[in-house]
Design an enzyme around this catalytic site. Structure first.
Site, PDB file in Angstrom:
ATOM      1  N   HIS A   1     -10.394  -1.446  -5.607  1.00 28.20           N
ATOM      2  CA  HIS A   1     -11.356  -1.074  -4.566  1.00 28.20           C
ATOM      3  C   HIS A   1     -11.404   0.437  -4.302  1.00 28.20           C
ATOM      4  O   HIS A   1     -12.169   0.877  -3.454  1.00 28.20           O
ATOM      5  CB  HIS A   1     -11.001  -1.811  -3.273  1.00 28.20           C
ATOM      6  CG  HIS A   1      -9.671  -1.371  -2.738  1.00 28.20           C
ATOM      7  ND1 HIS A   1      -8.484  -1.596  -3.411  1.00 28.20           N
ATOM      8  CD2 HIS A   1      -9.336  -0.684  -1.623  1.00 28.20           C
ATOM      9  CE1 HIS A   1      -7.487  -1.073  -2.733  1.00 28.20           C
ATOM     10  NE2 HIS A   1      -7.973  -0.516  -1.632  1.00 28.20           N
TER      11      HIS A   1
ATOM     12  N   ASP B   1       0.824  -1.208   0.000  1.00 30.51           N
ATOM     13  CA  ASP B   1       0.000   0.000   0.000  1.00 30.51           C
ATOM     14  C   ASP B   1       0.866   1.269   0.000  1.00 30.51           C
ATOM     15  O   ASP B   1       1.867   1.337   0.732  1.00 30.51           O
ATOM     16  CB  ASP B   1      -0.848  -0.036   1.283  1.00 30.51           C
ATOM     17  CG  ASP B   1      -1.985   0.964   1.276  1.00 30.51           C
ATOM     18  OD1 ASP B   1      -2.849   0.886   0.397  1.00 30.51           O
ATOM     19  OD2 ASP B   1      -2.001   1.838   2.175  1.00 30.51           O
TER      20      ASP B   1
HETATM   21  O1  TEU Z   1      -4.799   4.056  -1.478  1.00 30.15           O
HETATM   22  C1  TEU Z   1      -4.010   5.175  -1.650  1.00 30.15           C
HETATM   23  C2  TEU Z   1      -4.492   6.298  -2.492  1.00 30.15           C
HETATM   24  O2  TEU Z   1      -3.796   7.263  -2.616  1.00 30.15           O
HETATM   25  C3  TEU Z   1      -5.749   6.373  -3.206  1.00 30.15           C
HETATM   26  O3  TEU Z   1      -5.979   5.417  -4.135  1.00 30.15           O
HETATM   27  C4  TEU Z   1      -6.883   6.604  -2.233  1.00 30.15           C
HETATM   28  O4  TEU Z   1      -7.809   5.570  -2.255  1.00 30.15           O
HETATM   29  C5  TEU Z   1      -7.652   7.819  -2.578  1.00 30.15           C
HETATM   30  O5  TEU Z   1      -8.162   7.663  -3.838  1.00 30.15           O
HETATM   31  C6  TEU Z   1      -6.910   9.111  -2.442  1.00 30.15           C
HETATM   32  O6  TEU Z   1      -7.742  10.141  -2.909  1.00 30.15           O
HETATM   33  C7  TEU Z   1      -4.422   3.065  -0.590  1.00 30.15           C
HETATM   34  C8  TEU Z   1      -5.502   2.029  -0.483  1.00 30.15           C
HETATM   35  O7  TEU Z   1      -5.665   1.385  -1.719  1.00 30.15           O
HETATM   36  C9  TEU Z   1      -6.747   2.662   0.026  1.00 30.15           C
HETATM   37  O8  TEU Z   1      -7.845   1.803   0.049  1.00 30.15           O
HETATM   38  C10 TEU Z   1      -6.443   3.169   1.417  1.00 30.15           C
HETATM   39  O9  TEU Z   1      -7.536   3.886   1.901  1.00 30.15           O
HETATM   40  C11 TEU Z   1      -5.215   4.073   1.438  1.00 30.15           C
HETATM   41  O10 TEU Z   1      -4.128   3.547   0.710  1.00 30.15           O
HETATM   42  C12 TEU Z   1      -4.733   4.242   2.855  1.00 30.15           C
HETATM   43  O11 TEU Z   1      -4.237   3.037   3.345  1.00 30.15           O
END
Ligand code: TEU
Ligand code: CA
Length: 537
Positions: A318, A197
């Site tokens: 997701h 992540d």
């Molecule tokens: O996502 C990080 C991220 O920067 C984006 O995709 C986020 O979902 C959002 O669109 C920013 O505007 C990752 C994970 O995939 C996400 O589900 C988490 O919420 C996030 O990190 C924090 O762990």
């Protein structure tokens, strides 16, 4: 050798995949019960979104214990069984490694806020300014500011994401040791690797003020810095002992930055998820959507195909709205669903398929904010409300981009709750499940599901589709034609991303079309995708 170059990876969002005990929440035994579905699709690995204990402020991306399974998802024994049952079907398991931050309910944080050694500096703590002001001007990813005051420690802590997701401080050497133990814990249990992540944010070079920006002030202090590369090379030493695989989610990366993260000579990650192709339908930030400009989209895909030796290919996950309404057309639901499948499975790289994509699931059909669960959507709504944006407009903005679009439960059949649960689902099921569900599509030879199955088999059969070079031939405001070639084997893919017929220059033996036709004369129907076998020259 490099199994991940041949595999199709399937992402499971555990909360929404399959409930086994009627509590309305998907779980690990539920996943195990559906492995045959994935095997039929020819899936080589599953990326499991987080299943660790978590207060679920960000649905598991706020982890309170890295070495256990959340009770609502099952037990470590359930996980062992999933790994075993998957292996029996030739499917590997990838865990989600979320180590930029922990939940503020993690034991490390509880101790850190009380200054208990060795946890004191596990997080980025900073005192308030003389007037109580925040340590710097940075802004966070979830539409709120990124410093939270802690009454126990009487200092601010940094959180780039939700208020309960505290960023770990990698300047503290113990943090790295802890994470290496987490890697070993899961690798010893038999997982094949990790999806990492926001991996390019780990290292913060200083907590100085950042340059003011529309989105994300401060990112020059943490985006893909040398410190992060050092950490990734440390991880790699552990991973190599297990021949483990990693794909990193890399936000705001350019191809240069991506190469530094996953170039084969770097010894860091195997590939990254980049975002640029997901930004072709927006003004400046993701909340300001516009119609897709296909040419921009194709050019972006071409750029990443050409500039990286290998990368992760995806159209959904997701965090993103569903791909058919976005890059395809709901009016040509079946055709455009198959066209997007063709794109996903014929570009050079490892395809990642998100649950529900294989049956053409579309965005949620919710009526209002009270049906939304996602912390990011709720924060953004609050911010917009503060700016006096009227409710109807707020809802339009949120509905188009909310992450919950992808998070509604998997539609297995047309029984109660689409076969997802016998209880009350944690998030609403799309009412279209009566005509968008797996059971129906299994019985329909012409379905999106059968198209995915067929193309996945074709990809396994044709090495050129997996390992071949990529060469683009045509790229217009609606047509994309490219070639995949390996030695003597050469295939051409032609796509029409529009509601109108089109003409292309390529000819060849027709291998596949999402329309019924015998040969190919260069004419594409609306949303047609064809795969041609190039005649030897
Ligand atoms: O996502 C990080 C991220 O920067 C984006 O995709 C986020 O979902 C959002 O669109 C920013 O505007 C990752 C994970 O995939 C996400 O589900 C988490 O919420 C996030 O990190 C924090 O762990
Ligand atoms: Ca359950």
């Amino acid at each position: 050798m490099e199994w991940w170059k041949d595999a199709l990876v399937y992402q499971i969002y555990p909360r929404s995949f399959q409930d086994s005990n009627g509590d309305g929440i998907g779980d690990i035994p539920g996943i195990t019960s559906r492995l045959d579905h994935l095997q039929e699709l020819g899936v080589g690995a599953i990326w499991l979104s987080p299943v660790y204990p978590s207060p679920n402020d960000d649905n598991g991306y706020d982890i309170s214990d890295y070495k256990d399974i959340a009770p609502e998802y099952g037990t470590l024994e359930d996980m062992d069984r999933l790994i075993l049952e998957a292996r029996r079907r030739g499917i590997r398991i990838l865990m989600d490694l979320v180590v930029n931050h922990t939940s503020t309910r993690h034991e490390w944080f509880e101790k850190s806020r009380r200054r208990i050694a060795p946890y004191t500096d596990y997080y980025h703590w900073a005192p308030a300014g003389p007037d109580g002001s925040k340590p710097n001007n940075w802004t966070g990813f979830f539409g709120e500011d990124c410093w939270q005051w802690d009454d126990v420690r009487e200092e601010y802590f940094l959180h780039l994401f939700a208020r309960t997701q505290a960023d770990l401080n990698y300047r503290c050497p113990q943090v790295l040791d802890e994470v290496e133990q987490v890697l070993r814990f899961w690798l010893d249990r038999g997982v094949a690797g990790f999806r990492c992540d926001v991996i390019n944010l780990l290292w913060k070079d200083s907590l100085a003020d950042g340059k003011e920006r529309l989105a994300l002030t401060g990112m020059e202090h943490y985006l893909s810095l040398e410190g992060t590369h050092d950490i990734l090379r440390r991880f790699r030493k552990v991973l190599d002992r297990y021949k483990a695989f990693t794909v990193g989610e890399a936000v705001f990366v350019t191809p240069d930055m991506a190469r530094d993260l996953c170039g084969p000579e770097r010894g860091e990650l195997d590939m990254v998820f980049s975002f640029e192709h997901m930004e072709c339908d927006q003004y400046l930030i993701k909340w300001l959507k516009r119609d897709l400009r296909p040419k921009k989209f194709f050019k972006c895909l071409i750029k990443w195909q050409e500039e990286l030796p290998w990368n992760a290919i995806y159209l959904e996950n997701h965090d993103q709205p569903r791909s058919i309404p976005r890059f395809g057309s709901e009016g040509y639901w079946r055709e455009s669903g198959k066209l997007l499948a063709t794109l996903l499975l014929t570009l050079r790289g490892t395809p990642f398929l998100y649950q529900g994509q294989e049956i053409g699931m579309v965005d949620f059909d919710f009526d209002g904010l009270d049906q939304i669960d996602d912390v990011e959507s709720r924060n953004v709504d609050r911010v917009l409300k503060g700016l006096h944006v009227p409710e109807a407009l707020r809802w339009r903005i949120i509905a188009r981009t909310s992450r919950d679009n992808a998070r509604t439960p998997m539609q297995w059949d047309d029984g109660p709750n689409a076969g997802f649960t016998t209880g009350r689902p944690w998030l609403g099921v799309n009412r279209n499940f009566h005509f968008v569900n797996l059971a129906d599509q299994e019985n329909d030879p012409d379905s999106i599901w059968n198209w995915y199955k067929d193309l996945s088999a074709l990809r396994r059969e044709r090495e050129a589709l997996r390992r071949g070079d990529f060469l683009w031939l045509e790229c217009t405001d609606r047509v994309f034609v490219y070639r995949r070639r390996l030695g003597e084997e050469s295939l051409t893919i032609a796509l029409d991303l529009s509601d109108r017929p089109a003409r292309v220059g390529s000819r060849g033996k027709l291998l596949r079309s999402n329309y019924r036709r015998d040969g190919f004369d260069g004419r594409l129907a609306p949303w047609e995708a064809v795969i041609l076998e190039d005649e030897a020259t």
